[in-house]
Design a protein around this motif. Structure first.
Motif, PDB file in Angstrom:
ATOM      1  N   LYS A 229       0.806  -1.222   0.000  1.00 52.92           N
ATOM      2  CA  LYS A 229       0.000   0.000   0.000  1.00 52.92           C
ATOM      3  C   LYS A 229       0.839   1.272   0.000  1.00 52.92           C
ATOM      4  CE  LYS A 229      -3.686  -2.261   2.647  1.00 52.92           C
ATOM      5  NZ  LYS A 229      -4.380  -2.313   3.952  1.00 52.92           N
ATOM      6  N   GLY A 230       2.148   1.143   0.115  1.00 51.77           N
ATOM      7  CA  GLY A 230       2.992   2.319   0.174  1.00 51.77           C
ATOM      8  C   GLY A 230       3.018   2.957   1.544  1.00 51.77           C
ATOM      9  N   GLU A 231       2.417   2.300   2.528  1.00 49.20           N
ATOM     10  CA  GLU A 231       2.477   2.827   3.896  1.00 49.20           C
ATOM     11  C   GLU A 231       3.868   2.647   4.482  1.00 49.20           C
ATOM     12  OE1 GLU A 231      -0.528   0.573   5.777  1.00 49.20           O
ATOM     13  OE2 GLU A 231      -2.197   1.639   4.829  1.00 49.20           O
ATOM     14  N   GLU A 232       4.588   1.652   3.977  1.00 48.06           N
ATOM     15  CA  GLU A 232       5.986   1.426   4.352  1.00 48.06           C
ATOM     16  C   GLU A 232       6.850   1.651   3.115  1.00 48.06           C
ATOM     17  OE1 GLU A 232       6.905   0.930   7.337  1.00 48.06           O
ATOM     18  OE2 GLU A 232       5.285  -0.063   8.422  1.00 48.06           O
ATOM     19  N   ILE A 233       7.909   2.411   3.267  1.00 46.41           N
ATOM     20  CA  ILE A 233       8.857   2.655   2.180  1.00 46.41           C
ATOM     21  C   ILE A 233      10.133   1.867   2.493  1.00 46.41           C
ATOM     22  CG2 ILE A 233      10.177   4.364   0.901  1.00 46.41           C
ATOM     23  CD1 ILE A 233       7.197   4.607   0.492  1.00 46.41           C
ATOM     24  N   PRO A 234      10.520   0.941   1.623  1.00 42.65           N
ATOM     25  CA  PRO A 234      11.660   0.085   1.932  1.00 42.65           C
ATOM     26  C   PRO A 234      12.960   0.559   1.294  1.00 42.65           C
ATOM     27  CG  PRO A 234      10.503  -0.813   0.067  1.00 42.65           C
ATOM     28  CD  PRO A 234       9.805   0.480   0.417  1.00 42.65           C
ATOM     29  N   CYS A 235      14.044   0.172   1.888  1.00 39.09           N
ATOM     30  CA  CYS A 235      15.357   0.269   1.248  1.00 39.09           C
ATOM     31  C   CYS A 235      16.152  -0.945   1.683  1.00 39.09           C
ATOM     32  CB  CYS A 235      16.082   1.564   1.621  1.00 39.09           C
ATOM     33  SG  CYS A 235      16.650   1.626   3.331  1.00 39.09           S
ATOM     34  N   PHE A 236      17.248  -1.196   0.982  1.00 37.61           N
ATOM     35  CA  PHE A 236      18.075  -2.336   1.369  1.00 37.61           C
ATOM     36  C   PHE A 236      19.535  -1.919   1.420  1.00 37.61           C
ATOM     37  CE2 PHE A 236      20.460  -6.215   1.139  1.00 37.61           C
ATOM     38  CZ  PHE A 236      19.741  -7.052   1.984  1.00 37.61           C
ATOM     39  N   GLY A 237      20.150  -2.081   2.576  1.00 37.33           N
ATOM     40  CA  GLY A 237      21.537  -1.673   2.773  1.00 37.33           C
ATOM     41  C   GLY A 237      22.497  -2.805   2.460  1.00 37.33           C
ATOM     42  N   LEU A 238      23.169  -2.702   1.339  1.00 42.42           N
ATOM     43  CA  LEU A 238      24.155  -3.712   0.947  1.00 42.42           C
ATOM     44  C   LEU A 238      25.528  -3.085   0.755  1.00 42.42           C
ATOM     45  CD1 LEU A 238      24.910  -6.577   0.045  1.00 42.42           C
ATOM     46  CD2 LEU A 238      24.084  -6.006  -2.248  1.00 42.42           C
ATOM     47  N   THR A 239      25.624  -2.049  -0.075  1.00 40.76           N
ATOM     48  CA  THR A 239      26.911  -1.466  -0.411  1.00 40.76           C
ATOM     49  C   THR A 239      27.381  -0.483   0.651  1.00 40.76           C
ATOM     50  OG1 THR A 239      25.753   0.180  -1.745  1.00 40.76           O
ATOM     51  CG2 THR A 239      26.618  -1.739  -2.887  1.00 40.76           C
ATOM     52  N   GLY A 240      28.688  -0.239   0.668  1.00 39.92           N
ATOM     53  CA  GLY A 240      29.279   0.684   1.628  1.00 39.92           C
ATOM     54  C   GLY A 240      30.665   1.100   1.197  1.00 39.92           C
ATOM     55  N   PRO A 241      31.349   1.888   2.021  1.00 32.43           N
ATOM     56  CA  PRO A 241      32.676   2.379   1.648  1.00 32.43           C
ATOM     57  C   PRO A 241      33.678   1.274   1.339  1.00 32.43           C
ATOM     58  CG  PRO A 241      31.838   3.541   3.581  1.00 32.43           C
ATOM     59  CD  PRO A 241      30.897   2.413   3.320  1.00 32.43           C
ATOM     60  N   GLU A 242      33.548   0.126   1.982  1.00 36.98           N
ATOM     61  CA  GLU A 242      34.499  -0.966   1.791  1.00 36.98           C
ATOM     62  C   GLU A 242      33.980  -2.056   0.862  1.00 36.98           C
ATOM     63  OE1 GLU A 242      37.427  -0.812   2.925  1.00 36.98           O
ATOM     64  OE2 GLU A 242      37.325   0.732   4.462  1.00 36.98           O
ATOM     65  N   VAL A 243      32.741  -1.943   0.418  1.00 37.90           N
ATOM     66  CA  VAL A 243      32.163  -3.023  -0.381  1.00 37.90           C
ATOM     67  C   VAL A 243      31.247  -2.445  -1.446  1.00 37.90           C
ATOM     68  CG1 VAL A 243      30.340  -3.326   1.342  1.00 37.90           C
ATOM     69  CG2 VAL A 243      30.757  -5.123  -0.321  1.00 37.90           C
ATOM     70  N   GLY A 244      31.509  -2.853  -2.684  1.00 38.36           N
ATOM     71  CA  GLY A 244      30.664  -2.454  -3.799  1.00 38.36           C
ATOM     72  C   GLY A 244      30.163  -3.685  -4.519  1.00 38.36           C
ATOM     73  N   SER A 245      30.808  -4.003  -5.644  1.00 39.18           N
ATOM     74  CA  SER A 245      30.398  -5.183  -6.398  1.00 39.18           C
ATOM     75  C   SER A 245      30.695  -6.473  -5.653  1.00 39.18           C
ATOM     76  CB  SER A 245      31.106  -5.188  -7.763  1.00 39.18           C
ATOM     77  OG  SER A 245      30.717  -4.066  -8.526  1.00 39.18           O
ATOM     78  N   ASP A 246      31.728  -6.469  -4.824  1.00 42.74           N
ATOM     79  CA  ASP A 246      32.092  -7.664  -4.051  1.00 42.74           C
ATOM     80  C   ASP A 246      31.293  -7.677  -2.753  1.00 42.74           C
ATOM     81  OD1 ASP A 246      33.214  -9.835  -2.838  1.00 42.74           O
ATOM     82  OD2 ASP A 246      35.141  -8.878  -2.430  1.00 42.74           O
ATOM     83  N   ALA A 247      30.040  -8.124  -2.861  1.00 43.70           N
ATOM     84  CA  ALA A 247      29.175  -8.117  -1.683  1.00 43.70           C
ATOM     85  C   ALA A 247      29.691  -9.053  -0.591  1.00 43.70           C
ATOM     86  CB  ALA A 247      27.759  -8.520  -2.077  1.00 43.70           C
ATOM     87  N   GLY A 248      30.498 -10.033  -0.977  1.00 48.97           N
ATOM     88  CA  GLY A 248      31.031 -10.964   0.013  1.00 48.97           C
ATOM     89  C   GLY A 248      32.026 -10.327   0.965  1.00 48.97           C
ATOM     90  N   ALA A 249      32.478  -9.110   0.662  1.00 49.33           N
ATOM     91  CA  ALA A 249      33.462  -8.434   1.518  1.00 49.33           C
ATOM     92  C   ALA A 249      32.797  -7.518   2.541  1.00 49.33           C
ATOM     93  CB  ALA A 249      34.425  -7.627   0.646  1.00 49.33           C
ATOM     94  N   ILE A 250      31.550  -7.728   2.819  1.00 45.34           N
ATOM     95  CA  ILE A 250      30.819  -6.874   3.762  1.00 45.34           C
ATOM     96  C   ILE A 250      31.558  -6.794   5.102  1.00 45.34           C
ATOM     97  CG2 ILE A 250      28.709  -6.720   5.143  1.00 45.34           C
ATOM     98  CD1 ILE A 250      27.212  -7.948   2.798  1.00 45.34           C
ATOM     99  N   PRO A 251      31.901  -5.578   5.563  1.00 53.00           N
ATOM    100  CA  PRO A 251      32.574  -5.436   6.862  1.00 53.00           C
ATOM    101  C   PRO A 251      31.582  -5.262   8.021  1.00 53.00           C
ATOM    102  CG  PRO A 251      32.593  -3.341   5.743  1.00 53.00           C
ATOM    103  CD  PRO A 251      31.859  -4.307   4.821  1.00 53.00           C
TER     104      PRO A 251
END
Length: 800
Positions: A229-251
């Motif tokens: 219904k759009g009552e909740e707006i989602p986002c997903f936190g995956l990337t960061g300063p130390e991790v971009g395409s290599d998601a396996g390197a999540i710190p």
């Protein structure tokens, strides 16, 4: 003797071509040799070695001792160990038609049975009504100035379910098909990149999709209705300063511990994270997070296991310790920003799927990334390609230099022809890729779609900028090119940077997922019980060898015969027949070269990214060619469509050929590279790309009303408002078409001196006086010329 030898080779070739079983093939070959030896006694020299080889290959103990065991031991030493993340990535998702293309012998009857995707009545209605209304509400120049969609647009997106397209109807969503999602997003993108990205994220990698696939019933009931219904707006936190395409390197970390939550001591997770470049983060109400989970005290029940790996959780944005709300500036003003969490404590059951899904996040992410790669970003690219076809084609007809439409210059036609081919290629790819997503989550296909669609977008928009030139540079409400241009870096970079997608993913995953034996063989090499691993490897090796020699045989036959007699789909017409035969040849070449690379380089191929990327290019171009043939098969036939598809196919196979030659020319074992180049192309290069004449015809056609233009126009938002950036061009173009005959007649008379005048008005007056054109025609030309001049203007401002 010579005749007997030729007959023996013919029988051997037939057995390998049709890949007759080892036992049956051995018997048939020995019988052939025996009969030939009776008539040509000198053939006995060949009979006895073949008999010995047949005995060794068919008698299991001998085969295992002399062939399987040495190869098994050699590969165990040579192959690098497979990490858990690599294994999960390879096991995630499914395979589809791309596996046939990689095999060297595509089953065209299976391909023919693939029906193109269709919109349901509800999906078509949504496109014609809600999406149309949304597009009419958005002014991209206004969005750029305000750096956000207006409040009314946000409210409409929420109320009409744009954020719940993938959510099942039982939770209040629309449950649209992948094709419908793509069509919705591309139509929005044809109006506004910002609007499209805003609508994409909740329907792409994010809480909604993860909850649907992995969430507990309680989590689904808690979150999905609000997301729909759009009552909740989602986002997903995956990337960061130390991790971009290599998601396996999540710190970012989550540590299992006990703490107080809502006044009660419970078992939970203490999170610390720094995420950046997160779309919708500044306004999100619910945050999905990926982090590495550790259980140093064994509180989850396994005292021997501390590191669980990547895990995904879902938490309200208002959770204590979460910092959210600031924005990045990605150039295109969609909501994007950082998320920071310090000592954030959450219950264990906030892990998506519950505590039993701890450590399963990497596989979850790999499978869910397919939607962003296969639907959202290619939809954005397709919209740009189709808008370029209509707007740049029209502008090339409107804009004149040296008394001629700029689209008539051959240099311009080279660019506009590529724009035309790109638009058709993107639409064809969209249809086949979204069709694949109806049957599963093919990770290789979606990686191909993401890379090639966004690269084609980059090429098309850059060509458009060249043609429209200064008119496309100056920002303002008149500019119909600038925002697509500014959106290119977003498409190229997100969901895995294009360089990584091409150099590591397409072939890296494709070789192991699409090869009929390789992944299973690698698993046997890691089998703890050596005898059991050897037994499993023995059967796979035998089949693998048959696969290799069969493909080499097919490749040689196709190379020398031009593949004229290779199989094609039943009922294939004359246009498509030759292209299918070319695909047979290139598929066999890809299969052979891939096996050579894997056999010679082994694990080293992972580091030879330029080599593996070229093989990935071959694989991708074959898939693109298939999408074009399928597209033509199911669209209304026309000469215009045939020309567009023919040039696109020529480009695809030309690129595939060049990629394969580049691979062979740079293969580190030069002798093998030369040998297999001769095997692949014994008669020299086959594909030459489009001809200049074809490019000229396309360059003319993109400026004219034609069935392809009408087909593409159905997929985008094409306003008629003369004050709109796109509408101004379209209105001027349609007016030109109405007066074009008399306008061309008047121009010829003026150039040849039959009509005189220092300016347009005086020349028109003279033309009417001399009865070259009528007064009514002159009025029409004056009206068009006013629109034409207005269409050429760029915006200027008193201050910036």
């Amino acid at each position: 003797m010579l005749l007997a030898l030729i007959l023996f080779i013919a029988v051997l070739t037939a057995l390998l071509y049709y890949r007759v079983s080892l036992l049956a093939g051995s018997v048939l070959l020995l019988l052939t040799l025996f009969v030939l030896a009776l008539f040509a006694g000198g053939m006995w020299w060949l009979f006895w070695p073949v008999l010995a080889g047949a005995v060794v290959l068919n008698y299991t103990p001998l085969r295992q001792q002399w062939l399987t065991r040495p190869v098994y031991g050699l590969l165990q030493k040579a192959m690098p160990p497979m990490s858990d993340t690599e294994r999960e990535a390879l096991e995630a998702g499914t395979t589809w038609w791309e596996k046939d293309l990689f095999s060297g012998r595509p089953d065209w009857n299976r391909f023919q049975a693939i029906d193109p995707p269709q919109l349901s009545e509800a999906e078509q209605s949504f496109l014609d009504n809600e999406v149309e209304t949304l597009c009419g509400m958005i002014d991209e120049w206004e969005v750029y100035q305000q750096q956000d969609l207006n409040e009314g647009t946000w409210q409409y997106l929420k109320e009409q379910g744009f954020f719940g397209l993938i959510i099942p109807e039982e939770y209040g969503g629309r449950a649209f098909s992948p094709y419908a999602q793509s069509r919705v997003m591309s139509k929005i993108a044809s109006r506004s990149i910002t609007g499209a990205v805003t609508a994409m994220v909740p329907n792409s990698l994010g809480p909604g999709e993860l909850l649907m696939k992995y969430g507990t019933d309680e989590q689904k009931q808690r979150w999905l209705p609000g997301l729909a219904k759009g009552e909740e707006i989602p986002c997903f936190g995956l990337t960061g300063p130390e991790v971009g395409s290599d998601a396996g390197a999540i710190p970012d970390t989550g540590v299992v511990c006990r703490d107080t939550f809502e006044g009660e001591e419970i078992l939970g997770l203490r999170l610390n994270f720094r995420k950046r470049w997160i779309t919708l983060a500044p306004i999100a109400t619910v945050v999905g997070l990926a982090f590495k989970l550790r259980d140093p005290e064994g509180l989850l029940g396994d005292p021997d296991k501390q590191d669980y790996g990547i895990t995904c959780a879902l938490l309200p944005a208002t959770t204590e310790g979460v910092q959210i709300g600031t924005r990045h500036n990605p150039g295109t003003p969609f909501m994007n920003g950082p998320i920071i969490g310090r000592d954030v404590f959450i219950p264990l059951d906030w892990i998506i799927g519950g505590p039993e899904m701890a450590g399963r996040g990497w596989r979850m992410l790999i499978e869910c990334l397919g939607v962003g790669r296969g639907i959202s970003l290619p939809a954005l690219a397709t919209a740009s390609g189709e808008m370029n076809y209509l707007t740049v084609g029209a502008y090339a007809r409107i804009r004149r230099q040296f008394n001629m439409e700029v689209g008539k210059f051959e240099g311009v036609q080279e660019a506009t022809a590529d724009i035309a081919v790109t638009a058709v290629t993107l639409e064809a790819m969209r249809q086949l890729v979204t069709r694949s997503l109806q049957d599963g989550a093919p990770s290789v296909v979606t990686a191909m779609a993401k890379y090639h669609a966004t690269e084609l977008m980059r090429s098309s928009v850059n060509h458009g900028m060249d043609v429209v030139s200064g008119r496309a540079i100056q920002l303002g409400p008149r500019n119909f090119m600038a925002f697509a241009y500014r959106g290119i870096p977003v498409a190229i970079t997100v969901e895995g940077a294009n360089i990584l997608t091409r150099s590591l993913m397409i072939f890296g995953q494709g070789a192991l997922r699409c090869h009929p034996y390789l992944f299973d063989e690698m698993q046997t090499l890691e089998e703890g019980d050596r005898d059991r691993g050897l037994q499993a490897f023995d059967g796979l090796l035998l089949q693998h060898l048959g696969h290799v020699f069969s493909n080499i045989t097919r490749l040689k036959l196709f190379g020398f015969s031009g593949s004229y007699f290779s199989p094609v789909p039943a009922g294939c017409d004359d246009f498509s027949r030759r292209w299918y035969q070319h695909l047979n040849h290139m598929s066999a070449a890809l299969a052979v070269c891939a096996d050579v690379a894997l056999g010679v380089l082994g694990g080293e191929l992972k580091r030879r990214e330029m080599l593996s990327a070229r093989l990935g290019d071959v694989h991708s171009q074959l898939f693109i060619a298939c999408s074009l043939l399928k597209f033509r098969e199911h669209e209304a036939p026309s000469e215009a469509l045939d020309l567009h598809v023919e040039v696109a196919l020529a480009q695809a196979l030309y690129k595939a050929q060049n990629a394969l030659l580049g691979f062979l020319e740079n293969f580190p074992v030069r002798v093998l590279g030369c040998a297999f180049r001769l095997a692949c192309f014994p008669l020299g290069r086959i594909h030459k790309g489009p001809s200049d004449e074809q490019l000229r015809r396309l360059g003319d056609m993109i400026m004219e009303p034609n069935p392809v233009r009408s087909l593409l126009a159905k997929h985008i938002y094409l306003p008629q408002d003369g004050e709109d950036a796109v509408g101004r061009v379209e209105r001027t173009y349609q007016t030109l078409l109405q007066v074009d005959g008399t306008f061309q007649r008047f121009q010829r008379a003026w150039r040849k001196g039959k009509v005189s005048g220092q300016d347009l008005d005086s020349a028109l007056a003279d033309a009417v006086a001399k009865e070259v054109i009528s007064e009514e025609a002159a009025a029409g030309i004056r009206h068009y010329d006013a629109l034409r001049f207005d269409c050429l203007l760029t915006d200027d401002f008193e201050s910036l």
